[in-house]
Design a protein around this motif. Structure first.
Motif, PDB file in Angstrom:
ATOM      1  N   SER A  10       0.829  -1.203   0.000  1.00  0.00           N
ATOM      2  CA  SER A  10       0.000   0.000   0.000  1.00  0.00           C
ATOM      3  C   SER A  10       0.859   1.246   0.000  1.00  0.00           C
ATOM      4  N   PHE A  11       0.588   2.131  -0.988  1.00  0.00           N
ATOM      5  CA  PHE A  11       1.195   3.449  -0.991  1.00  0.00           C
ATOM      6  C   PHE A  11       0.474   4.362   0.005  1.00  0.00           C
ATOM      7  N   ALA A  12      -0.673   3.912   0.511  1.00  0.00           N
ATOM      8  CA  ALA A  12      -1.515   4.762   1.338  1.00  0.00           C
ATOM      9  C   ALA A  12      -1.002   4.914   2.759  1.00  0.00           C
ATOM     10  N   LYS A  13      -0.267   3.917   3.248  1.00  0.00           N
ATOM     11  CA  LYS A  13       0.236   4.002   4.619  1.00  0.00           C
ATOM     12  C   LYS A  13       1.602   3.323   4.689  1.00  0.00           C
ATOM     13  N   TYR A  14       2.368   3.724   5.667  1.00  0.00           N
ATOM     14  CA  TYR A  14       3.722   3.207   5.809  1.00  0.00           C
ATOM     15  C   TYR A  14       3.730   1.960   6.700  1.00  0.00           C
ATOM     16  N   LYS A  15       4.680   1.089   6.437  1.00  0.00           N
ATOM     17  CA  LYS A  15       4.925  -0.034   7.335  1.00  0.00           C
ATOM     18  C   LYS A  15       6.421  -0.198   7.522  1.00  0.00           C
ATOM     19  N   LYS A  16       6.816  -0.935   8.542  1.00  0.00           N
ATOM     20  CA  LYS A  16       8.227  -0.984   8.916  1.00  0.00           C
ATOM     21  C   LYS A  16       9.030  -1.997   8.116  1.00  0.00           C
ATOM     22  N   LEU A  17       8.471  -3.198   7.902  1.00  0.00           N
ATOM     23  CA  LEU A  17       9.246  -4.293   7.336  1.00  0.00           C
ATOM     24  C   LEU A  17       8.789  -4.635   5.915  1.00  0.00           C
ATOM     25  N   ILE A  18       9.740  -5.082   5.107  1.00  0.00           N
ATOM     26  CA  ILE A  18       9.458  -5.494   3.738  1.00  0.00           C
ATOM     27  C   ILE A  18       8.842  -6.890   3.750  1.00  0.00           C
ATOM     28  N   GLU A  19       7.780  -7.061   2.942  1.00  0.00           N
ATOM     29  CA  GLU A  19       7.105  -8.346   2.845  1.00  0.00           C
ATOM     30  C   GLU A  19       7.083  -8.817   1.392  1.00  0.00           C
ATOM     31  N   GLU A  20       6.755 -10.093   1.233  1.00  0.00           N
ATOM     32  CA  GLU A  20       6.613 -10.671  -0.094  1.00  0.00           C
ATOM     33  C   GLU A  20       5.560  -9.910  -0.895  1.00  0.00           C
ATOM     34  N   GLY A  21       5.887  -9.552  -2.148  1.00  0.00           N
ATOM     35  CA  GLY A  21       4.951  -8.843  -3.009  1.00  0.00           C
ATOM     36  C   GLY A  21       4.999  -7.335  -2.908  1.00  0.00           C
ATOM     37  N   ASP A  22       5.805  -6.798  -2.009  1.00  0.00           N
ATOM     38  CA  ASP A  22       5.905  -5.342  -1.861  1.00  0.00           C
ATOM     39  C   ASP A  22       6.632  -4.715  -3.050  1.00  0.00           C
ATOM     40  N   THR A  23       6.259  -3.465  -3.343  1.00  0.00           N
ATOM     41  CA  THR A  23       7.028  -2.651  -4.279  1.00  0.00           C
ATOM     42  C   THR A  23       8.070  -1.883  -3.487  1.00  0.00           C
ATOM     43  N   VAL A  24       9.326  -2.111  -3.805  1.00  0.00           N
ATOM     44  CA  VAL A  24      10.439  -1.490  -3.093  1.00  0.00           C
ATOM     45  C   VAL A  24      11.217  -0.608  -4.068  1.00  0.00           C
ATOM     46  N   ILE A  25      11.618   0.568  -3.612  1.00  0.00           N
ATOM     47  CA  ILE A  25      12.446   1.458  -4.423  1.00  0.00           C
ATOM     48  C   ILE A  25      13.904   1.249  -4.034  1.00  0.00           C
ATOM     49  N   LEU A  26      14.692   0.748  -4.966  1.00  0.00           N
ATOM     50  CA  LEU A  26      16.130   0.573  -4.720  1.00  0.00           C
ATOM     51  C   LEU A  26      16.851   1.873  -5.023  1.00  0.00           C
ATOM     52  N   TYR A  27      17.575   2.366  -4.026  1.00  0.00           N
ATOM     53  CA  TYR A  27      18.349   3.606  -4.187  1.00  0.00           C
ATOM     54  C   TYR A  27      19.805   3.232  -4.437  1.00  0.00           C
ATOM     55  N   LEU A  28      20.252   3.414  -5.692  1.00  0.00           N
ATOM     56  CA  LEU A  28      21.652   3.170  -6.027  1.00  0.00           C
ATOM     57  C   LEU A  28      22.460   4.454  -5.965  1.00  0.00           C
ATOM     58  N   SER A  29      21.850   5.568  -6.395  1.00  0.00           N
ATOM     59  CA  SER A  29      22.455   6.889  -6.292  1.00  0.00           C
ATOM     60  C   SER A  29      21.323   7.904  -6.397  1.00  0.00           C
ATOM     61  N   PHE A  30      21.650   9.190  -6.241  1.00  0.00           N
ATOM     62  CA  PHE A  30      20.598  10.197  -6.211  1.00  0.00           C
ATOM     63  C   PHE A  30      19.833  10.285  -7.528  1.00  0.00           C
ATOM     64  N   ASN A  31      20.431   9.842  -8.618  1.00  0.00           N
ATOM     65  CA  ASN A  31      19.740   9.877  -9.914  1.00  0.00           C
ATOM     66  C   ASN A  31      19.568   8.488 -10.510  1.00  0.00           C
ATOM     67  N   ASN A  32      19.625   7.473  -9.674  1.00  0.00           N
ATOM     68  CA  ASN A  32      19.462   6.092 -10.132  1.00  0.00           C
ATOM     69  C   ASN A  32      18.634   5.324  -9.104  1.00  0.00           C
ATOM     70  N   LEU A  33      17.318   5.330  -9.297  1.00  0.00           N
ATOM     71  CA  LEU A  33      16.389   4.614  -8.434  1.00  0.00           C
ATOM     72  C   LEU A  33      15.600   3.615  -9.274  1.00  0.00           C
ATOM     73  N   ILE A  34      15.380   2.431  -8.733  1.00  0.00           N
ATOM     74  CA  ILE A  34      14.750   1.356  -9.490  1.00  0.00           C
ATOM     75  C   ILE A  34      13.620   0.752  -8.663  1.00  0.00           C
ATOM     76  N   PRO A  35      12.391   0.637  -9.225  1.00  0.00           N
ATOM     77  CA  PRO A  35      11.313  -0.042  -8.507  1.00  0.00           C
ATOM     78  C   PRO A  35      11.333  -1.543  -8.804  1.00  0.00           C
ATOM     79  N   ILE A  36      11.199  -2.369  -7.775  1.00  0.00           N
ATOM     80  CA  ILE A  36      11.113  -3.810  -7.984  1.00  0.00           C
ATOM     81  C   ILE A  36      10.010  -4.369  -7.094  1.00  0.00           C
ATOM     82  N   THR A  37       9.414  -5.456  -7.535  1.00  0.00           N
ATOM     83  CA  THR A  37       8.416  -6.170  -6.739  1.00  0.00           C
ATOM     84  C   THR A  37       9.103  -7.363  -6.088  1.00  0.00           C
ATOM     85  N   VAL A  38       9.069  -7.430  -4.761  1.00  0.00           N
ATOM     86  CA  VAL A  38       9.784  -8.468  -4.017  1.00  0.00           C
ATOM     87  C   VAL A  38       9.128  -9.819  -4.276  1.00  0.00           C
TER      88      VAL A  38
END
Length: 327
Positions: free
Chosen positions: A2-30
């Motif tokens: 959910s983009f609607a509320k925050y949670k603390k831990l990453i779970e299966e199926g979450d969309t996670v934003i990988l931060y490699l650098s300030f101009n290199n971010l990648i979305p992945i589904t766990v």
């Protein structure tokens, strides 16, 4: 997820934003069993499950951060089905439309959903977004995306050409946003969609000819306070600069390292008769100044400065805002 509320831990199926650098971010589904390859090495999805959002994960050649998705981060990483609006324009749109929790917003067209996510975030949890897209496949993709991100309760996705068929909404909206090739064709429908108490309208157009025709239509339908502006992003490069101090002489010094100042003629004023005369002054004025200059000769003056770039970002589009007052 959910983009609607925050949670603390990453779970299966979450969309996670990988931060490699300030101009290199990648979305992945766990997804368990999968591996994401990047320039720092292989990142196993299973290694992210149970990890706290915002954590730093070390890889073979470096590290990445795993970030919780937000509307701002999604704008930087969204898959482009169409050209999108970026945060510079989005922030101005949200401010000028006076959006707040509980607002009802109408948007056309949906496109890649970059602005849609920010509109939803601005009006949650009691507001709603009605978004329209004339392209059927893009409308379906956007609807699936909103559902996957946990935002389906706050948005209604419609497949319709509003220029020909209108919004078909009757006095429900606080604000309307238009991003269309010919926005003047749906101004009447946009007026019908706004509440009887009035509301705000924003039109995004890349060409000034589109702006002119849209403004004519807005004026004809009773909109007031028409304002057109352009947001240009200008980044300054912060850097360290060294400048050599100018050598202005020794102020009477025989040598730069002299311990004493040679008597220097300065002009002083007598209070009793207001007459000027030259007097010899040792150590009072010339002394400290000569010592300072003697110590600084041959050294550089170092400071931080912000330098504007030689090349700046070009034109994106014109934002036209208008107000509909109660009739």
């Amino acid at each position: 997820m959910s983009f609607a509320k925050y949670k603390k831990l990453i779970e299966e199926g979450d969309t996670v934003i990988l931060y490699l650098s300030f101009n290199n971010l990648i979305p992945i589904t766990v997804t368990s069993g999968q591996t994401h390859q990047n320039k720092y090495g292989a990142l196993k999805h299973s290694d992210m499950i149970g990890v706290a959002y915002g954590s730093k994960i070390n890889l073979k050649k470096g590290y990445v951060y795993v970030l919780h998705p937000t509307s701002e981060l999604w704008t930087q990483t969204v898959p482009h089905r169409t050209q999108i609006l970026y945060t510079t324009d989005i922030s101005m749109i949200l401010t000028q439309l006076d959006l707040r929790p509980g607002s009802i917003v109408v948007e056309s067209g949906t496109g890649s959903g970059s602005l849609s996510h920010s509109l939803i975030k601005a009006v949650m949890p009691t507001g709603h977004l009605h978004t329209f897209e004339f392209h059927k496949e893009r409308a379906e993709q956007a609807a699936e995306e909103f559902k996957f991100h946990g935002l389906a309760d706050y948005v209604t996705t419609n497949h319709r050409d509003v220029c020909g068929d209108g919004f078909q909404l009757d006095h429900v909206a606080d604000a309307v946003f238009l991003d269309l090739p010919s926005p003047w064709e749906c101004i009447a429908s946009a007026k019908q969609a706004l509440k009887k108490e009035g509301g705000r309208l924003c039109n995004f157009s890349p060409c000034i000819e589109q702006v002119q025709k849209a403004c004519e239509a807005l004026s004809q339908h009773g909109f007031k306070d028409l304002t057109t502006l352009e947001c240009l992003l200008r980044n300054f490069n912060v850097r360290t600069v060294k400048l050599p101090l100018a050598e202005l002489g020794h102020c009477g010094l025989e040598t730069p390292d002299s311990a004493e100042c040679v008597p220097t003629k300065v002009k002083v004023s007598k209070v009793d008769n207001s007459m000027d005369k030259e007097s010899d002054v040792k150590g009072q004025v010339a002394g400290p100044m000569c010592d300072f200059i003697g110590k600084m000769i041959g050294k550089d003056f170092v400071f931080q400065t912000g330098a504007p770039p030689v090349n700046t970002q070009g034109h994106t589009g014109f934002l036209t805002f208008a107000t509909l007052y109660p009739s």
